[in-house]
Design a protein around this motif. Structure first.
Motif, PDB file in Angstrom:
ATOM      1  N   ARG A  32       0.817  -1.212   0.000  1.00 32.44           N
ATOM      2  CA  ARG A  32       0.000   0.000   0.000  1.00 32.44           C
ATOM      3  C   ARG A  32       0.848   1.257   0.000  1.00 32.44           C
ATOM      4  NH1 ARG A  32      -3.288  -1.720   5.110  1.00 32.44           N
ATOM      5  NH2 ARG A  32      -1.180  -2.367   5.521  1.00 32.44           N
ATOM      6  N   CYS A  33       2.095   1.124   0.437  1.00 25.68           N
ATOM      7  CA  CYS A  33       2.992   2.280   0.491  1.00 25.68           C
ATOM      8  C   CYS A  33       4.423   1.771   0.437  1.00 25.68           C
ATOM      9  CB  CYS A  33       2.749   3.087   1.764  1.00 25.68           C
ATOM     10  SG  CYS A  33       2.877   2.113   3.261  1.00 25.68           S
ATOM     11  N   CYS A  34       5.359   2.677   0.503  1.00 30.06           N
ATOM     12  CA  CYS A  34       6.767   2.268   0.454  1.00 30.06           C
ATOM     13  C   CYS A  34       7.200   1.745   1.825  1.00 30.06           C
ATOM     14  CB  CYS A  34       7.646   3.427   0.021  1.00 30.06           C
ATOM     15  SG  CYS A  34       7.623   4.817   1.127  1.00 30.06           S
ATOM     16  N   ARG A  35       8.290   1.019   1.841  1.00 24.98           N
ATOM     17  CA  ARG A  35       8.871   0.512   3.085  1.00 24.98           C
ATOM     18  C   ARG A  35      10.146   1.295   3.360  1.00 24.98           C
ATOM     19  NH1 ARG A  35       6.751  -4.131   5.111  1.00 24.98           N
ATOM     20  NH2 ARG A  35       5.228  -5.130   3.769  1.00 24.98           N
ATOM     21  N   CYS A  36      10.306   1.730   4.606  1.00 26.05           N
ATOM     22  CA  CYS A  36      11.412   2.617   4.970  1.00 26.05           C
ATOM     23  C   CYS A  36      12.182   2.061   6.168  1.00 26.05           C
ATOM     24  CB  CYS A  36      10.888   3.982   5.358  1.00 26.05           C
ATOM     25  SG  CYS A  36       9.822   4.732   4.151  1.00 26.05           S
ATOM     26  N   ALA A  37      13.467   2.372   6.194  1.00 27.06           N
ATOM     27  CA  ALA A  37      14.320   2.023   7.331  1.00 27.06           C
ATOM     28  C   ALA A  37      15.301   3.168   7.553  1.00 27.06           C
ATOM     29  CB  ALA A  37      15.083   0.736   7.061  1.00 27.06           C
ATOM     30  N   VAL A  38      15.687   3.350   8.809  1.00 29.85           N
ATOM     31  CA  VAL A  38      16.666   4.366   9.180  1.00 29.85           C
ATOM     32  C   VAL A  38      17.776   3.667   9.947  1.00 29.85           C
ATOM     33  CG1 VAL A  38      17.061   6.494  10.459  1.00 29.85           C
ATOM     34  CG2 VAL A  38      14.868   6.122   9.335  1.00 29.85           C
ATOM     35  N   VAL A  39      19.020   3.849   9.499  1.00 30.54           N
ATOM     36  CA  VAL A  39      20.174   3.225  10.135  1.00 30.54           C
ATOM     37  C   VAL A  39      21.044   4.321  10.732  1.00 30.54           C
ATOM     38  CG1 VAL A  39      22.254   1.864   9.736  1.00 30.54           C
ATOM     39  CG2 VAL A  39      20.149   1.289   8.545  1.00 30.54           C
ATOM     40  N   ILE A  40      21.311   4.192  12.027  1.00 30.44           N
ATOM     41  CA  ILE A  40      22.155   5.165  12.715  1.00 30.44           C
ATOM     42  C   ILE A  40      23.159   4.370  13.547  1.00 30.44           C
ATOM     43  CG2 ILE A  40      22.219   7.121  14.274  1.00 30.44           C
ATOM     44  CD1 ILE A  40      19.280   7.617  13.585  1.00 30.44           C
ATOM     45  N   SER A  41      24.407   4.395  13.137  1.00 25.69           N
ATOM     46  CA  SER A  41      25.424   3.608  13.829  1.00 25.69           C
ATOM     47  C   SER A  41      25.931   4.337  15.062  1.00 25.69           C
ATOM     48  CB  SER A  41      26.589   3.303  12.884  1.00 25.69           C
ATOM     49  OG  SER A  41      27.398   4.444  12.740  1.00 25.69           O
ATOM     50  N   SER A  42      26.712   3.643  15.836  1.00 23.46           N
ATOM     51  CA  SER A  42      27.290   4.251  17.037  1.00 23.46           C
ATOM     52  C   SER A  42      28.367   5.271  16.683  1.00 23.46           C
ATOM     53  CB  SER A  42      27.869   3.171  17.951  1.00 23.46           C
ATOM     54  OG  SER A  42      28.849   2.428  17.273  1.00 23.46           O
ATOM     55  N   LYS A  43      28.789   5.317  15.417  1.00 23.58           N
ATOM     56  CA  LYS A  43      29.732   6.356  14.987  1.00 23.58           C
ATOM     57  C   LYS A  43      29.053   7.725  14.904  1.00 23.58           C
ATOM     58  CE  LYS A  43      32.666   3.272  12.347  1.00 23.58           C
ATOM     59  NZ  LYS A  43      33.185   2.956  11.005  1.00 23.58           N
ATOM     60  N   VAL A  44      27.730   7.726  14.732  1.00 22.21           N
ATOM     61  CA  VAL A  44      26.989   8.984  14.679  1.00 22.21           C
ATOM     62  C   VAL A  44      26.935   9.605  16.066  1.00 22.21           C
ATOM     63  CG1 VAL A  44      24.740  10.025  14.201  1.00 22.21           C
ATOM     64  CG2 VAL A  44      25.644   8.264  12.686  1.00 22.21           C
ATOM     65  N   LYS A  98      27.531   8.115  20.361  1.00 20.24           N
ATOM     66  CA  LYS A  98      27.807   6.915  21.143  1.00 20.24           C
ATOM     67  C   LYS A  98      26.664   6.531  22.079  1.00 20.24           C
ATOM     68  CE  LYS A  98      30.320   8.871  25.046  1.00 20.24           C
ATOM     69  NZ  LYS A  98      31.535   8.785  25.822  1.00 20.24           N
ATOM     70  N   ARG A  99      25.759   7.457  22.367  1.00 17.46           N
ATOM     71  CA  ARG A  99      24.653   7.157  23.273  1.00 17.46           C
ATOM     72  C   ARG A  99      23.430   6.676  22.501  1.00 17.46           C
ATOM     73  NH1 ARG A  99      23.525  10.665  28.073  1.00 17.46           N
ATOM     74  NH2 ARG A  99      22.630   8.655  28.548  1.00 17.46           N
ATOM     75  N   ALA A 100      22.911   5.534  22.918  1.00 19.59           N
ATOM     76  CA  ALA A 100      21.754   4.937  22.248  1.00 19.59           C
ATOM     77  C   ALA A 100      20.518   5.833  22.356  1.00 19.59           C
ATOM     78  CB  ALA A 100      21.452   3.566  22.837  1.00 19.59           C
ATOM     79  N   VAL A 101      20.414   6.593  23.445  1.00 15.79           N
ATOM     80  CA  VAL A 101      19.261   7.469  23.628  1.00 15.79           C
ATOM     81  C   VAL A 101      19.197   8.496  22.489  1.00 15.79           C
ATOM     82  CG1 VAL A 101      18.268   9.240  25.134  1.00 15.79           C
ATOM     83  CG2 VAL A 101      19.238   7.178  26.121  1.00 15.79           C
ATOM     84  N   ALA A 152      26.401  13.684  12.135  1.00 17.27           N
ATOM     85  CA  ALA A 152      25.029  14.127  11.901  1.00 17.27           C
ATOM     86  C   ALA A 152      24.325  14.514  13.196  1.00 17.27           C
ATOM     87  CB  ALA A 152      24.235  13.037  11.184  1.00 17.27           C
ATOM     88  N   SER A 153      24.732  13.943  14.308  1.00 22.07           N
ATOM     89  CA  SER A 153      24.075  14.267  15.569  1.00 22.07           C
ATOM     90  C   SER A 153      24.395  15.685  16.026  1.00 22.07           C
ATOM     91  CB  SER A 153      24.464  13.269  16.655  1.00 22.07           C
ATOM     92  OG  SER A 153      25.840  13.407  16.960  1.00 22.07           O
ATOM     93  N   ASP A 154      25.449  16.290  15.462  1.00 21.41           N
ATOM     94  CA  ASP A 154      25.797  17.662  15.817  1.00 21.41           C
ATOM     95  C   ASP A 154      24.937  18.687  15.082  1.00 21.41           C
ATOM     96  OD1 ASP A 154      27.807  16.592  17.387  1.00 21.41           O
ATOM     97  OD2 ASP A 154      29.313  16.752  15.782  1.00 21.41           O
ATOM     98  N   ALA A 155      24.272  18.269  14.019  1.00 21.95           N
ATOM     99  CA  ALA A 155      23.450  19.182  13.221  1.00 21.95           C
ATOM    100  C   ALA A 155      22.099  19.403  13.901  1.00 21.95           C
ATOM    101  CB  ALA A 155      23.240  18.613  11.827  1.00 21.95           C
ATOM    102  N   GLU A 156      21.487  20.521  13.578  1.00 20.36           N
ATOM    103  CA  GLU A 156      20.136  20.819  14.059  1.00 20.36           C
ATOM    104  C   GLU A 156      19.153  19.844  13.413  1.00 20.36           C
ATOM    105  OE1 GLU A 156      19.013  23.504  15.990  1.00 20.36           O
ATOM    106  OE2 GLU A 156      21.097  24.034  16.438  1.00 20.36           O
TER     107      GLU A 156
END
Length: 127
Positions: free
Chosen positions: A52-64, A66-69, A105-109
């Protein structure tokens, strides 16, 4: 709120297929991969459901970050953004999307990240 099951992309075989064969669109903070999906790679209970729609995934490694939160917060941000932008688009049914954030990327707004995601979606012809 997580993506509806119809929109979520899961499974190692799906990710490997995307990494090998998808068309890539590079941004400063992320990479968008797009591909026409292969239903045979999905879990057996999802193979017979109509797309019915597209399938999406987002991958964010610990290099982005270090905190999982922080990584989970970013993942939820992108999932909600993709849900509002793509959920009603029936012309994208059967497409698979993978967003991979790059280190730093985590440093960006958050607004900058979403603007870049929007521009990558446009460059991929999904807007």
């Amino acid at each position: 709120m997580a993506l509806p099951t119809a929109m979520r992309l899961r499974g190692q075989r799906c990710f490997q297929h995307l990494h090998r064969r998808a068309r890539r669109h590079h941004g400063h903070w992320m990479v968008l991969r797009t591909l026409d999906g292969d239903v045979s790679l999905l879990r057996p209970e999802l193979r017979h459901q109509p797309a019915r729609c597209c399938r999406c995934a987002v991958v964010i490694s610990s290099k982005v970050h270090k905190r999982a939160v922080r990584r989970n917060r970013l993942r939820r941000l992108f999932h909600s953004y993709l849900r509002t932008r793509l959920e009603q688009r029936v012309d994208l049914a059967g497409r698979w999307l993978l967003i991979s954030l790059r280190p730093g990327a985590s440093d960006a707004e958050e607004s900058q990240l979403l603007e870049e995601c929007d521009s990558l979606l446009k460059s991929a012809g999904l807007e």
